[in-house]
Scaffold this motif. Structure first.
Motif: not given
Length: 464
Positions: A85-89
């Motif tokens: 789960i990519a960390t995205l702003a």
């Protein structure tokens, strides 16, 4: 608002505690039972990765934000692997971004702070159709009980709807994108109203009070308890009938086209969790955990089919052959099965296990993609991972599921909502044409009410 029927923190913590000590019995509604030994989930063949070069796919029902996003080579991912789960702003409202794991187009679709709303503006529930018949607008629900209209193409809030407030159960008209139906708050007053959205004009299309009082003199409330829906064409509606203190009296089916009561039934003190008409209009499904359990009744209540003993998160969808299918999760089964029951035949089919490698989770189902029969949307949240365990393929995800034995699944997006009580649940719902999926997220903040809606947009032929 009566939200006691949903998964709350206490229930979640109770589930975690009993799972950790292997002390669970059946568990309450929405509470997974103790999982057995780790289950093995088969992995379908990997889908081709999204292409990164032109030409673009046909725009179809895509909004401007996603119109040039997909290429003709795009295919949805059908793998069942535990993807990162990519960390995205947190994106700005209206900004499209690619879900890193799956290449889908996701757009933030509400911003409660920018619209001056204290607390969330979110999709109400997975069983609620957020999109109008033409797909040009969608509804969002605010913490203060107001209902907000948004334009799909721009994500701009058009207005706060006059009329509906709190648990008013708004239902978009089946063919007219400028009309919706709603009830008085919590069904008090026993009327069905029709709102012309563009003008704000409201008229009563069904005043059931006198007729329900003739059947039950103490009748004061007619609603689905905020979780049901009318038939696909919205001709038939099934209502719980209650007294002024929300004490159960009975269930009734109303025919909108003839403005008549088709049938009634006493509940004899056994209050349903909720009721809903099936898409065909042939069945009123009365969901509950009491002596009755969950039962599908013919709309005149002359016939019945027992579905199961409990009421869990579920929805009623249309099968590939047009049959009504009750789709739910069975936390009391050995593998916590997602399953479906054909309301016409009574046949039960296991779809997917949810107890994976000793883990459990909560989930919701949306069968509102009526123009794509044979498919539903599943949104998974509040997973329990035992000591030494790990996140599994379906956790924290929104995915499409085929309604057949050994179904295909297509990954759509991670919702990035850290569970913190009811309003942080993703509650993904799908448009009638299955090209748009609206889900809720606090975007990894853990906040109970800093929640907005996000939309996954898909090419018209992505799910086939």
């Amino acid at each position: 608002m009566d939200r006691s029927k949903h998964w709350h923190v206490a229930a979640l913590l109770g589930a975690v505690a009993c799972l950790a000590t292997a002390g669970c019995g059946g568990g309450g509604s929405d509470t997974p039972a103790t999982p057995p030994a780790p289950a093995v989930t088969p992995s379908p063949p990997a889908a081709a990765p999204p292409a990164s070069a032109p030409p673009s796919a046909p725009a179809s029902a895509l909004t401007p934000a996603c119109a040039n996003f997909y290429t003709t080579a795009f295919t949805l991912s059908g793998t069942r692997t535990t993807d990162p789960i990519a960390t995205l702003a947190k994106p700005a409202k209206g900004a499209a971004f690619a879900e890193p794991a799956y290449g889908t187009c996701v757009v933030r679709s509400t911003d409660h702070a920018a619209d001056g709303v204290a607390g969330f503006t979110r999709n109400d529930y997975s069983r609620r159709q957020a999109f109008n018949a033409t797909g040009t607008h969608y509804l969002a629900y605010a913490l203060n009980g107001s209902w907000h209209l948004y334009e799909t193409a721009t994500r701009q809030r058009v207005k706060v709807l006059p009329g509906p407030g709190g648990d008013a159960e708004p239902q978009w008209h089946a063919t007219d994108g400028d009309k919706l139906y709603y009830l008085p708050t919590n069904g008090v007053g026993m009327k069905v109203n029709e709102l012309t959205v563009s003008t704000g004009a409201t008229r009563v299309v069904g005043d059931l009070g006198a007729r329900l009082k003739a059947r039950w003199p103490a009748a004061a409330v007619a609603w689905t308890k905020s979780e049901g829906a009318p038939s696909r064409d919205q001709r038939y509606w099934c209502f719980m009938v209650e007294d002024v203190n929300f004490g159960t009296l009975g269930v009734a089916t109303w025919d909108r086209d003839t403005d008549s009561l088709v049938g009634t039934m006493n509940t004899n003190g056994d209050r349903p969790d909720h009721v809903s008409m099936s898409p065909s209009g042939d069945w009123c499904v009365v969901s509950g955990d009491g002596a009755r359990g969950t039962v599908a009744y013919s709309r005149d209540f002359s016939q019945q089919r027992k579905l199961l003993a409990k009421s869990e998160h579920s929805d009623i969808a249309i099968g590939a052959n047009g049959d009504d299918l009750y789709v739910s999760v069975d936390y009391q089964s050995a593998q916590g099965d997602l399953f479906m029951i054909n309301l016409r035949t009574g046949e039960r089919t296991a779809l997917l296990p949810t107890y994976l490698a000793g883990t459990t989770n909560a989930l919701h189902i949306s069968g509102k993609g009526y123009d794509k029969p044979g498919w539903v949307i599943v949104s998974v949240y509040a997973g329990f991972i035992p000591a030494g365990g790990s996140r599994q393929w379906m956790h924290d995800k929104v995915f499409a599921m085929e309604l057949k034995a050994s179904p295909r699944t297509f990954n759509l997006a991670f919702h990035r909502s850290l569970y913190n009580e009811y309003w942080t649940e993703p509650h993904a719902t799908v448009s009638r044409d299955f090209t748009k999926v609206l889900f809720n997220s606090n975007w990894n903040t853990g906040s109970k009410d800093d929640v907005d809606a996000y939309m996954v947009e898909l090419p018209a032929d992505a799910v086939k």
